[in-house]
Design a protein around this motif. Structure first.
Motif, PDB file in Angstrom:
ATOM      1  N   SER A  52       0.844  -1.221   0.000  1.00 18.57           N
ATOM      2  CA  SER A  52       0.000   0.000   0.000  1.00 18.57           C
ATOM      3  C   SER A  52       0.863   1.248   0.000  1.00 18.57           C
ATOM      4  CB  SER A  52      -0.892   0.067   1.240  1.00 18.57           C
ATOM      5  OG  SER A  52      -1.798  -0.968   1.263  1.00 18.57           O
ATOM      6  N   GLU A  74       8.955   3.649   8.063  1.00 15.88           N
ATOM      7  CA  GLU A  74       8.663   2.228   8.264  1.00 15.88           C
ATOM      8  C   GLU A  74       9.173   1.805   9.644  1.00 15.88           C
ATOM      9  OE1 GLU A  74       7.045  -0.519   6.962  1.00 15.88           O
ATOM     10  OE2 GLU A  74       7.897  -1.385   8.791  1.00 15.88           O
ATOM     11  N   SER A  83       2.724  -7.582   3.647  1.00 18.51           N
ATOM     12  CA  SER A  83       3.084  -7.644   2.222  1.00 18.51           C
ATOM     13  C   SER A  83       4.242  -8.601   1.947  1.00 18.51           C
ATOM     14  CB  SER A  83       3.458  -6.249   1.708  1.00 18.51           C
ATOM     15  OG  SER A  83       2.337  -5.407   1.737  1.00 18.51           O
ATOM     16  N   ALA A  87       0.576 -15.342   1.567  1.00 19.82           N
ATOM     17  CA  ALA A  87       0.603 -16.675   0.970  1.00 19.82           C
ATOM     18  C   ALA A  87       0.773 -16.608  -0.548  1.00 19.82           C
ATOM     19  CB  ALA A  87      -0.660 -17.441   1.350  1.00 19.82           C
ATOM     20  N   HIS A  89      -0.912 -15.374  -3.009  1.00 18.89           N
ATOM     21  CA  HIS A  89      -2.033 -15.393  -3.942  1.00 18.89           C
ATOM     22  C   HIS A  89      -2.400 -13.988  -4.415  1.00 18.89           C
ATOM     23  CE1 HIS A  89      -4.565 -19.300  -3.588  1.00 18.89           C
ATOM     24  NE2 HIS A  89      -4.354 -19.042  -4.854  1.00 18.89           N
ATOM     25  N   ALA A 226       6.338   5.793  13.289  1.00 15.17           N
ATOM     26  CA  ALA A 226       5.612   7.024  13.631  1.00 15.17           C
ATOM     27  C   ALA A 226       4.857   6.701  14.918  1.00 15.17           C
ATOM     28  CB  ALA A 226       4.652   7.382  12.514  1.00 15.17           C
ATOM     29  N   GLY A 413      -5.245  -8.233   0.565  1.00 17.76           N
ATOM     30  CA  GLY A 413      -4.755  -7.012  -0.065  1.00 17.76           C
ATOM     31  C   GLY A 413      -4.227  -7.178  -1.474  1.00 17.76           C
ATOM     32  N   MET A 414      -3.681  -8.361  -1.789  1.00 23.25           N
ATOM     33  CA  MET A 414      -3.127  -8.537  -3.134  1.00 23.25           C
ATOM     34  C   MET A 414      -4.232  -8.427  -4.179  1.00 23.25           C
ATOM     35  SD  MET A 414      -0.040  -8.840  -2.349  1.00 23.25           S
ATOM     36  CE  MET A 414      -0.382  -7.952  -0.855  1.00 23.25           C
TER      37      MET A 414
HETATM   38  C1  LIG Z   1       0.089 -15.176   6.475  1.00 26.94           C
HETATM   39  C2  LIG Z   1      -0.614 -14.235   5.544  1.00 26.94           C
HETATM   40  C3  LIG Z   1      -1.131 -14.715   4.357  1.00 26.94           C
HETATM   41  C4  LIG Z   1      -1.769 -13.843   3.470  1.00 26.94           C
HETATM   42  N1  LIG Z   1      -2.120 -14.307   2.248  1.00 26.94           N
HETATM   43  C5  LIG Z   1      -2.641 -13.462   1.334  1.00 26.94           C
HETATM   44  C6  LIG Z   1      -2.889 -13.897   0.022  1.00 26.94           C
HETATM   45  O1  LIG Z   1      -2.552 -15.022  -0.350  1.00 26.94           O
HETATM   46  N2  LIG Z   1      -3.486 -13.035  -0.833  1.00 26.94           N
HETATM   47  C7  LIG Z   1      -3.830 -11.755  -0.450  1.00 26.94           C
HETATM   48  O2  LIG Z   1      -4.439 -11.029  -1.236  1.00 26.94           O
HETATM   49  N3  LIG Z   1      -3.523 -11.298   0.763  1.00 26.94           N
HETATM   50  C8  LIG Z   1      -2.925 -12.108   1.657  1.00 26.94           C
HETATM   51  N4  LIG Z   1      -2.588 -11.643   2.885  1.00 26.94           N
HETATM   52  C9  LIG Z   1      -2.873 -10.234   3.203  1.00 26.94           C
HETATM   53  C10 LIG Z   1      -1.941  -9.272   2.509  1.00 26.94           C
HETATM   54  O3  LIG Z   1      -0.607  -9.645   2.756  1.00 26.94           O
HETATM   55  C11 LIG Z   1      -2.222  -7.859   3.031  1.00 26.94           C
HETATM   56  O4  LIG Z   1      -3.576  -7.541   2.776  1.00 26.94           O
HETATM   57  C12 LIG Z   1      -1.362  -6.795   2.371  1.00 26.94           C
HETATM   58  O5  LIG Z   1      -0.007  -7.171   2.388  1.00 26.94           O
HETATM   59  C13 LIG Z   1      -1.525  -5.472   3.073  1.00 26.94           C
HETATM   60  O6  LIG Z   1      -0.559  -4.584   2.571  1.00 26.94           O
HETATM   61  P1  LIG Z   1      -0.316  -3.214   3.291  1.00 26.94           P
HETATM   62  O7  LIG Z   1       0.786  -2.528   2.613  1.00 26.94           O
HETATM   63  O8  LIG Z   1      -1.610  -2.505   3.437  1.00 26.94           O
HETATM   64  O9  LIG Z   1       0.092  -3.627   4.772  1.00 26.94           O
HETATM   65  P2  LIG Z   1       1.488  -4.175   5.302  1.00 26.94           P
HETATM   66  O10 LIG Z   1       2.212  -4.936   4.294  1.00 26.94           O
HETATM   67  O11 LIG Z   1       1.202  -4.840   6.608  1.00 26.94           O
HETATM   68  O12 LIG Z   1       2.303  -2.852   5.531  1.00 26.94           O
HETATM   69  C14 LIG Z   1       2.070  -1.989   6.622  1.00 26.94           C
HETATM   70  C15 LIG Z   1       3.446  -1.492   7.043  1.00 26.94           C
HETATM   71  O13 LIG Z   1       3.285  -0.449   7.974  1.00 26.94           O
HETATM   72  C16 LIG Z   1       4.306  -0.567   8.960  1.00 26.94           C
HETATM   73  N5  LIG Z   1       3.820   0.175  10.116  1.00 26.94           N
HETATM   74  C17 LIG Z   1       2.743  -0.091  10.892  1.00 26.94           C
HETATM   75  N6  LIG Z   1       2.584   0.860  11.821  1.00 26.94           N
HETATM   76  C18 LIG Z   1       3.581   1.757  11.634  1.00 26.94           C
HETATM   77  C19 LIG Z   1       3.939   2.971  12.271  1.00 26.94           C
HETATM   78  N7  LIG Z   1       3.235   3.476  13.280  1.00 26.94           N
HETATM   79  N8  LIG Z   1       5.042   3.629  11.818  1.00 26.94           N
HETATM   80  C20 LIG Z   1       5.761   3.156  10.768  1.00 26.94           C
HETATM   81  N9  LIG Z   1       5.453   2.001  10.131  1.00 26.94           N
HETATM   82  C21 LIG Z   1       4.378   1.324  10.555  1.00 26.94           C
HETATM   83  C22 LIG Z   1       4.442  -2.063   9.143  1.00 26.94           C
HETATM   84  O14 LIG Z   1       5.658  -2.426   9.719  1.00 26.94           O
HETATM   85  C23 LIG Z   1       4.283  -2.563   7.723  1.00 26.94           C
HETATM   86  O15 LIG Z   1       5.510  -2.693   7.046  1.00 26.94           O
HETATM   87  C24 LIG Z   1      -1.951 -12.473   3.809  1.00 26.94           C
HETATM   88  C25 LIG Z   1      -1.417 -11.987   4.994  1.00 26.94           C
HETATM   89  C26 LIG Z   1      -0.748 -12.847   5.850  1.00 26.94           C
HETATM   90  C27 LIG Z   1      -0.163 -12.285   7.114  1.00 26.94           C
END
Ligand SMILES: Cc1cc2nc3c(=O)[nH]c(=O)nc-3n(C[C@H](O)[C@H](O)[C@H](O)COP(=O)(O)OP(=O)(O)OC[C@H]3O[C@@H](n4cnc5c(N)ncnc54)[C@H](O)[C@@H]3O)c2cc1C
Length: 461
Positions: A52, A74, A83, A87, A89, A226, A413-414
């Protein structure tokens, strides 16, 4: 600052590594600026460096934002949240969630949610091709495999409800009994549905996004959480983002913190909840290697809430097995342990159940035993962000002018971020919600929050 299961917590400081992270340790920006102080000012601050945060940054630069005006904070190493722990997908929901979404958001929105997921797959495919992203993206088909007659009935009802509401089902194939077993290679399959889906190396995708914006001049500060966002005392249009390495003042802040969003946005505490999820990498035996490798991805379902997800990587043949958050065969203690932000280790009971089930689903996998080096290679956890209405929070936070959110992806999320993050970039650029093309129910608004009950709605993932 809490590192516990509460949604008002920072990510844990000693996370385990996933298969994806273990295979990308050479990423040069993994620890970017880990000892530097943050600048006193930056026009744009993105909090969170997952897909994201990375894609929002990428899209902002595409819309003309100067890279030097943008920093990403971060809390841990680069892209170390869900992210890089999922898994693998990239799998749109083709119809299954329709009825559940319709109950919460109405038929029209439910149709839009499903259509949006189909669009995301197309967007990921285009993005990977246009930018030559080396993230092992594999555009193929995916099966929903019904492992019980009860679940086959549930799927049939969902399919019919979606079709009758006007949903497009032209890309979905249906197989029953023996044909389902042959197509999916799962001898216990009762029925199966197949539609376009894919898989990727999510850490490589996240790292590509970060690398790309850093190359253009944006700055990433890793290990730099943050901890608070406060109104600036002298400028009413500016915000102070506090970190252990200084305070940065910004006009625009984008919260891409997924499960941890409520730490900085306490009004979300009841509506966005961290849940721990687990996945496993498996080195195949000959029954699933070389020409026997699986060509499609699968979701193997005993019920709506008890399932396993499976991809097989084209590049190295590794299988990645995800598990549902609930499972009637697990102990109460293990089930309760999912309400956690602790991604430092994995749960052994879940791993054993997953591997046992994998063996049951694909009996040929272990029929001839396994050599040293074959079998389960690694297990890991990550934290997903469940929202109480099963859809993400996207857009401007009107009560905090200049702040935006792109979070709450419900373990899915993917299949969503590639339309949500570009939408946030458009909104930051003063475009209207209607220009985003997103389902209206994704929009962050006080009305939405007041509509939401604090009770958990069913997970659709
Ligand atoms: C085991 C597992 C399996 C999954 N399998 C799938 C799948 O197969 N297909 C699918 O679509 N989705 C899957 N998901 C979900 C998918 O990974 C997430 O929906 C997606 O990665 C979310 O992306 P993001 O960037 O919003 O969040 P994230 O990747 O979680 O990024 C958020 C970031 O913010 C950082 N952060 C948080 N708070 C703070 C702060 N206060 N200050 C600074 N940094 C901060 C964190 O460290 C992190 O790096 C799975 C998730 C898991 C855990």
């Amino acid at each position: 600052m809490a590192h516990d299961g509460s949604s008002r917590s920072l990510p844990s400081t000693t996370p385990c590594l996933s298969y994806w992270q273990r295979t990308t340790r050479a990423f040069p920006h993994l620890f970017a600026n880990r000892n530097s102080t943050v600048p006193e000012k930056s026009k744009y601050v993105i909090i969170g460096s997952g897909i994201s945060g990375g894609l929002t940054a990428f899209e902002l630069l595409e819309t003309g934002v100067e890279a030097e005006d943008l920093i990403i904070l971060e809390a841990r190493e680069a892209a170390s949240g869900a992210s890089s722990r999922n898994a693998g997908h990239v799998r749109p929901d083709a119809f299954r969630g329709f009825s559940a979404y319709a109950k919460v958001h109405g038929t029209e929105q439910a149709l839009k949610i499903i259509e949006n997921e189909r669009l995301v797959l197309q967007k990921v495919d285009e993005f990977v091709k246009n930018h030559n992203v080396q993230c092992d993206f594999n555009l193929t088909t995916t099966f929903d495999v019904c492992m019980t007659p009860e679940f086959a009935k549930y799927e049939a009802d969902s399919f019919e409800a979606y079709r009758q509401a006007g949903g497009d089902t032209s890309h979905i194939k249906y197989y029953l009994g023996k044909e389902a077993q042959e197509r999916t290679r799962v001898p216990g399959a009762v029925a199966a549905y197949e539609w376009p889906g894919g898989s990727s190396h999510p850490a490589k995708l996240a790292q590509f996004l970060l690398q790309s914006v850093i190359q253009k001049g944006a700055r990433l500060f890793t290990f730099c959480p943050a901890t608070e966002v406060k109104q600036n005392e002298t400028s009413p249009t500016a915000w102070d983002v506090h970190t252990p390495r200084g305070t940065v003042t910004a006009e625009t802040i984008i919260h891409c913190t997924n499960a941890h969003a409520a730490l900085l946005l306490p009004q979300l505490e009841s509506y966005i909840r961290p849940n721990r999820a687990q996945a496993h990498s498996i080195v195949p035996t000959p029954a699933l290697a070389a020409e026997n490798a699986l060509q499609s991805t699968l979701s193997l379902r005993y019920s709506l809430y008890h399932f396993y997800s499976l991809i097989q990587r084209k590049d190295d043949g590794t299988l990645v097995l995800g598990v549902s958050r609930t499972n009637p065969t697990l102990s109460e203690e293990t089930l309760a342990s999912r309400f956690s932000t602790d991604d430092t280790r994995y749960n052994e009971e879940i791993a054993q159940d997953a591997v046992r089930n994998f063996g049951d689903l694909f009996p040929s996998y272990s029929s001839e035993g396994s050599a040293h080096g074959e079998g389960v290679d690694h297990a890991w956890t990550g934290i997903i962000a469940m929202t109480t209405d099963s859809v993400p929070f996207v857009g401007a936070i009107d009560s905090l002018p200049g702040q935006y959110i792109c979070a709450g992806f419900n373990g899915h999320g993917m299949a969503r971020i590639f339309t949500c993050a570009p939408a946030v970039a458009k909104l930051v650029g003063q475009r209207q919600w209607k220009d985003t093309g997103l389902p209206e129910c994704f929009q962050f608004s006080p009305e939405r929050l007041s509509r939401l009950s604090a009770g958990d709605l069913p997970s659709i993932w």
